[in-house]
Design a protein around this motif. Structure first.
Motif, PDB file in Angstrom:
ATOM      1  N   ALA A  83      58.710  77.560  58.893  1.00  0.00           N
ATOM      2  CA  ALA A  83      58.989  79.000  59.611  1.00  0.00           C
ATOM      3  C   ALA A  83      59.191  79.521  60.186  1.00  0.00           C
ATOM      4  CB  ALA A  83      58.372  77.815  61.119  1.00  0.00           C
ATOM      5  N   ILE A  84      61.048  79.381  59.590  1.00  0.00           N
ATOM      6  CA  ILE A  84      62.036  80.239  59.545  1.00  0.00           C
ATOM      7  C   ILE A  84      62.096  80.815  58.382  1.00  0.00           C
ATOM      8  CG2 ILE A  84      64.707  80.155  60.161  1.00  0.00           C
ATOM      9  CD1 ILE A  84      64.687  77.277  60.700  1.00  0.00           C
ATOM     10  N   ILE A  85      61.772  80.163  57.223  1.00  0.00           N
ATOM     11  CA  ILE A  85      62.168  80.983  55.941  1.00  0.00           C
ATOM     12  C   ILE A  85      59.983  81.704  56.906  1.00  0.00           C
ATOM     13  CG2 ILE A  85      61.121  80.456  53.586  1.00  0.00           C
ATOM     14  CD1 ILE A  85      63.893  80.034  54.960  1.00  0.00           C
ATOM     15  N   GLY A  86      59.538  82.259  56.231  1.00  0.00           N
ATOM     16  CA  GLY A  86      58.330  82.331  56.942  1.00  0.00           C
ATOM     17  C   GLY A  86      57.925  83.058  55.342  1.00  0.00           C
ATOM     18  N   ASP A  87      57.739  84.671  54.734  1.00  0.00           N
ATOM     19  CA  ASP A  87      57.587  85.420  54.071  1.00  0.00           C
ATOM     20  C   ASP A  87      59.027  85.243  53.113  1.00  0.00           C
ATOM     21  OD1 ASP A  87      54.695  84.636  54.213  1.00  0.00           O
ATOM     22  OD2 ASP A  87      54.400  86.732  55.125  1.00  0.00           O
ATOM     23  N   ASP A  88      60.037  85.437  53.341  1.00  0.00           N
ATOM     24  CA  ASP A  88      61.042  85.388  52.300  1.00  0.00           C
ATOM     25  C   ASP A  88      61.662  84.739  51.197  1.00  0.00           C
ATOM     26  OD1 ASP A  88      61.171  87.911  54.380  1.00  0.00           O
ATOM     27  OD2 ASP A  88      62.413  86.338  55.780  1.00  0.00           O
ATOM     28  N   PRO A  89      62.306  85.280  50.631  1.00  0.00           N
ATOM     29  CA  PRO A  89      62.458  83.671  48.896  1.00  0.00           C
ATOM     30  C   PRO A  89      64.127  84.129  49.812  1.00  0.00           C
ATOM     31  CG  PRO A  89      62.687  86.384  48.695  1.00  0.00           C
ATOM     32  CD  PRO A  89      62.707  86.555  49.981  1.00  0.00           C
ATOM     33  N   PHE A  90      64.615  82.226  49.427  1.00  0.00           N
ATOM     34  CA  PHE A  90      65.600  81.862  50.168  1.00  0.00           C
ATOM     35  C   PHE A  90      65.597  80.971  48.960  1.00  0.00           C
ATOM     36  CE2 PHE A  90      61.974  79.207  50.122  1.00  0.00           C
ATOM     37  CZ  PHE A  90      62.186  77.444  50.132  1.00  0.00           C
ATOM     38  N   ALA A  91      67.501  80.432  49.865  1.00  0.00           N
ATOM     39  CA  ALA A  91      68.193  79.529  48.796  1.00  0.00           C
ATOM     40  C   ALA A  91      67.955  78.627  49.187  1.00  0.00           C
ATOM     41  CB  ALA A  91      69.667  80.663  48.884  1.00  0.00           C
ATOM     42  N   ILE A  92      68.961  77.167  48.410  1.00  0.00           N
ATOM     43  CA  ILE A  92      68.574  75.791  49.012  1.00  0.00           C
ATOM     44  C   ILE A  92      69.951  75.457  48.443  1.00  0.00           C
ATOM     45  CG2 ILE A  92      67.425  73.679  48.663  1.00  0.00           C
ATOM     46  CD1 ILE A  92      65.460  75.097  48.408  1.00  0.00           C
ATOM     47  N   LEU A  93      71.076  74.559  49.112  1.00  0.00           N
ATOM     48  CA  LEU A  93      72.191  74.190  48.702  1.00  0.00           C
ATOM     49  C   LEU A  93      72.166  72.700  49.226  1.00  0.00           C
ATOM     50  CD1 LEU A  93      72.771  76.938  50.425  1.00  0.00           C
ATOM     51  CD2 LEU A  93      75.207  76.889  48.500  1.00  0.00           C
ATOM     52  N   LEU A  94      72.312  71.752  47.781  1.00  0.00           N
ATOM     53  CA  LEU A  94      72.728  70.332  48.899  1.00  0.00           C
ATOM     54  C   LEU A  94      74.173  70.109  48.720  1.00  0.00           C
ATOM     55  CD1 LEU A  94      69.951  69.078  46.069  1.00  0.00           C
ATOM     56  CD2 LEU A  94      69.853  70.159  48.071  1.00  0.00           C
ATOM     57  N   PRO A  95      74.420  70.054  50.087  1.00  0.00           N
ATOM     58  CA  PRO A  95      75.795  69.984  50.227  1.00  0.00           C
ATOM     59  C   PRO A  95      75.934  69.150  49.297  1.00  0.00           C
ATOM     60  CG  PRO A  95      74.730  70.239  52.481  1.00  0.00           C
ATOM     61  CD  PRO A  95      73.925  69.739  51.356  1.00  0.00           C
ATOM     62  N   ASP A  96      76.227  67.646  48.501  1.00  0.00           N
ATOM     63  CA  ASP A  96      76.906  66.440  48.111  1.00  0.00           C
ATOM     64  C   ASP A  96      76.763  66.924  47.149  1.00  0.00           C
ATOM     65  OD1 ASP A  96      75.768  65.143  49.884  1.00  0.00           O
ATOM     66  OD2 ASP A  96      74.789  63.877  48.909  1.00  0.00           O
ATOM     67  N   GLU A  97      76.152  68.069  46.047  1.00  0.00           N
ATOM     68  CA  GLU A  97      76.965  68.540  44.574  1.00  0.00           C
ATOM     69  C   GLU A  97      78.252  69.752  45.346  1.00  0.00           C
ATOM     70  OE1 GLU A  97      75.603  68.053  42.347  1.00  0.00           O
ATOM     71  OE2 GLU A  97      73.976  67.261  42.510  1.00  0.00           O
ATOM     72  N   LEU A  98      78.998  69.643  45.411  1.00  0.00           N
ATOM     73  CA  LEU A  98      80.463  70.531  45.251  1.00  0.00           C
ATOM     74  C   LEU A  98      80.621  70.986  44.243  1.00  0.00           C
ATOM     75  CD1 LEU A  98      82.871  71.515  47.244  1.00  0.00           C
ATOM     76  CD2 LEU A  98      84.274  69.424  46.911  1.00  0.00           C
ATOM     77  N   MET A  99      80.862  72.751  44.096  1.00  0.00           N
ATOM     78  CA  MET A  99      80.561  73.071  43.194  1.00  0.00           C
ATOM     79  C   MET A  99      81.696  74.462  43.698  1.00  0.00           C
ATOM     80  SD  MET A  99      77.623  72.142  41.667  1.00  0.00           S
ATOM     81  CE  MET A  99      76.817  73.585  40.724  1.00  0.00           C
ATOM     82  N   VAL A 100      82.871  74.265  42.180  1.00  0.00           N
ATOM     83  CA  VAL A 100      83.502  74.702  42.351  1.00  0.00           C
ATOM     84  C   VAL A 100      83.747  76.483  41.583  1.00  0.00           C
ATOM     85  CG1 VAL A 100      86.630  75.259  42.172  1.00  0.00           C
ATOM     86  CG2 VAL A 100      85.268  73.061  43.154  1.00  0.00           C
TER      87      VAL A 100
END
Length: 294
Positions: A121-138
């Motif tokens: 419902a928050i995303i609606g018709d927009d593209p969006f990102a997903i970030l899994l916090p367990d994966e720390l990317m530096v």
């Protein structure tokens, strides 16, 4: 030049119980465990902000309200620090812009795909990102910024990947690659934990995604997959061929902070890079290694 909707929303699935880190996570969300002096979730949120993300969406569960409180204003703490002349800048990144953090509940643990679907419902018709916090990317720039730059070029759906030795591919989901151009690789398919001899590549999926809103409709009608859970990988696989789908090879380092070994590795690696403690940590590590070898 094609006009694309910008990536301004990001989903953070943070409803997990963190059982691998018990008893530390009995009362504290695993996402708030510190890597040196910043909680794990802070690194992921900072990465999203660097990439231009404006709306942070936490998919939470019971006992996870402390994550939201971390990004609130702590009036008593700040008043006391100010009165004592303490440096207030250390809290700058923990203050969310009013209205830019939204939480939704994943009431039943039905998998990553279900967690993402809870934010529909928050995303609606927009593209969006997903970030899994367990994966720390530096990296410089961060992983999500690298992906947004790629999205501005090709649009569609993107996942971050890393190259690993072929003997390690059976522990990860990998891509079936098509043509490549620089750090961009067309994705023809996704294979979950293949045997080394059967793996179509050594490029593993690494916890960062940019997806089109149609994935929510796919998840809506998707049954349970591996482990009896609704799998995001299954939904993405169904979208390949219907929309552009690319992998972005991340230029940086990944630490699997969902495991104790990866968590300790990340803590040590980031501490060694700090100007205020790197030399001391290096001396301590050298001494401890010598003592254990003796």
């Amino acid at each position: 030049m094609t006009t694309r909707k910008p990536i301004k929303k990001a989903v953070f699935p943070v409803a997990g119980l963190g059982t691998r880190f018990l008893p530390a996570t009995k009362a504290i969300p695993k996402e708030l465990l510190p890597i040196v002096d910043r909680p794990l979730i802070q690194y992921a949120v900072d990465e999203a902000r660097e990439a231009g993300i404006e709306q942070i969406i936490f998919v939470t569960g019971r006992g996870k309200t402390a994550i939201v409180e971390h990004f609130d204003i702590a009036f008593e703490l700040e008043a006391t620090m100010k009165e004592r002349g303490k440096d207030m800048s250390v809290l700058d990144d923990t203050r969310a812009t009013p209205g830019n953090i939204i939480t939704v509940r994943q009431q039943v643990p039905l998998g990553l795909g279900h967690a993402i679907w809870c934010a529909r419902a928050i995303i609606g018709d927009d593209p969006f990102a997903i970030l899994l916090p367990d994966e720390l990317m530096v990296g410089q720039p961060g992983c999500m910024r690298q992906m947004v730059e790629a999205y501005d070029e090709v649009g569609g759906n993107l996942i971050s990947v890393l190259e690993v030795p072929r003997e390690e591919v059976s522990s990860y989901g990998v891509i079936d690659p098509g043509s490549s151009h620089g750090d961009l690789t067309q994705v023809n398919g996704l294979v979950e934990k293949p045997a080394m001899a059967d793996a179509p590549s050594n490029k593993i999926i690494s916890g960062r995604y940019i997806l089109q809103p149609e994935v929510m409709r796919t998840l809506e009608n998707q049954g349970k997959g591996a482990g009896g859970e609704i799998q995001l990988t299954d939904a993405m696989a169904r979208m390949i061929g219907t929309q552009p789908f690319h992998a972005v090879t991340f230029r940086g380092k990944r630490y699997d902070c969902g495991s104790k070994i990866g968590f300790v590795e990340a803590t040590l690696a980031l501490a060694l890079e700090r100007d205020d403690m790197g030399d001391d940590i290096r001396r301590i590590a050298t001494r401890l290694l010598a003592e254990t070898a003796a």
